[in-house]
Design an enzyme around this catalytic site. Sequence first.
Site, PDB file in Angstrom:
ATOM      1  CB  ALA A  96      -0.921   0.005   1.225  1.00  0.00           C
ATOM      2  CG  HIS A  97       1.065   5.801  -1.911  1.00  0.00           C
ATOM      3  ND1 HIS A  97       1.051   6.865  -1.040  1.00  0.00           N
ATOM      4  CD2 HIS A  97       1.855   6.179  -2.959  1.00  0.00           C
ATOM      5  CE1 HIS A  97       1.777   7.836  -1.526  1.00  0.00           C
ATOM      6  NE2 HIS A  97       2.282   7.452  -2.695  1.00  0.00           N
TER       7      HIS A  97
END
Length: 397
Positions: free
Chosen positions: A229-230
Amino acid sequence: MKPLEDVRVVAVEQYGAGPFGSVHLADLGAEIIKIEDPRVGGDVGRYVPPYAEGEDSLFFEAFNRNKSSLSLDLATPAGRGVFEDLVKVSDAVYSNLRGDVPAKIKITYDDLKHLNPAIVCCSLTGFGMTGPRSKEPGYDYVLQALAGWMDLTGDPDGPPTKSGLSMVDYSGGFVAAISLLAGIHAARRDGVGMDCDVSLYDTAMGLLTYPAAWHLNAGFTPVRTRHSAHPSLVPFQAFEAKDGWFVVGCAKEKFWQRLTVVIDRPEWAADERFATFADRDRNRDVLIPLLEEIFVQRTVAEWVEPLQAAAVPTARINDVAAAMTEPHTIARNLLVETEHPRYGTVRQVASPVRVGSELPTYRRAPLRNEDADRILGELLGYDSTAVSDLQDRGAFG
């Protein structure tokens, strides 16, 4: 003419990072003369398994197409003499050795400027030619560890993880190519060459970019994220579908609004928990499980197609085989072929560097010392007697 057809580089290079940097120059037309040490059988890349036979390997092919090869023992006076004659008619000397070696074997600008005042000496080393680690060998894996990359990579509960590709090596090659070209430009303008002290360490540190700026200025501590995930954009990560994995990225608010329609949850666009970047970041532990429950109900294709139609950034997570057959790969002419006496037709990926509309042409990597006659005779003007004398004095091993 090809963009770099008037550039000649003497490359004291080996293995991955150095040859990766120069192969893009070769594809653009530069003459890259690989100096291969006959005492060790030439570039060690020739022997990298698992696809290696004799002095040929598919690893070597991937890094050395469009180049020339000359076996030359720089430790002998005769070999050194040939090297110095090459310096006189070249634009640059390019190497990827340990940081203290260029000075030790005398291939820095101060060592060579009397032969050619405009020579550019670009040294890609592990740690640079100065600093406390300059004498240490540098390898991609080591640099990913030192620069914090491995601490950033992997799932939160897993061990520190390296990239699946040698990204420090490859990025270092690109940095070296940029430095070398900038040096040649300046030398042609000013008539004076220089050293380009490029290192894998500097490259790895430089690529920390905004996480480093966040840390240095705001005390940010990077953490590993689940499913890649960012760190701040939600959702922007890998999701599991019924038959595989895909990526969805909402890097703009409009993408989130479109996503809510595709997943049949349009009310989430205005939900105070999820309406803005900040809301979704603050409530990611609520939103992500909800999205995971939805995405796992359909196949990758059943999600990717409507997401693409809605112009939401998305992609199937391919394996290497699937990436090679992607229609966009074919359309961009990213697969090239060369003919090889041992392997027959060799297929590989093209350089991503594009200049103008003409596509590069490709020639297989050279056999060791394959270009000796042309380099010694046509380029340097040695006659057969001179070559024989150099051979007797150990210039070529």
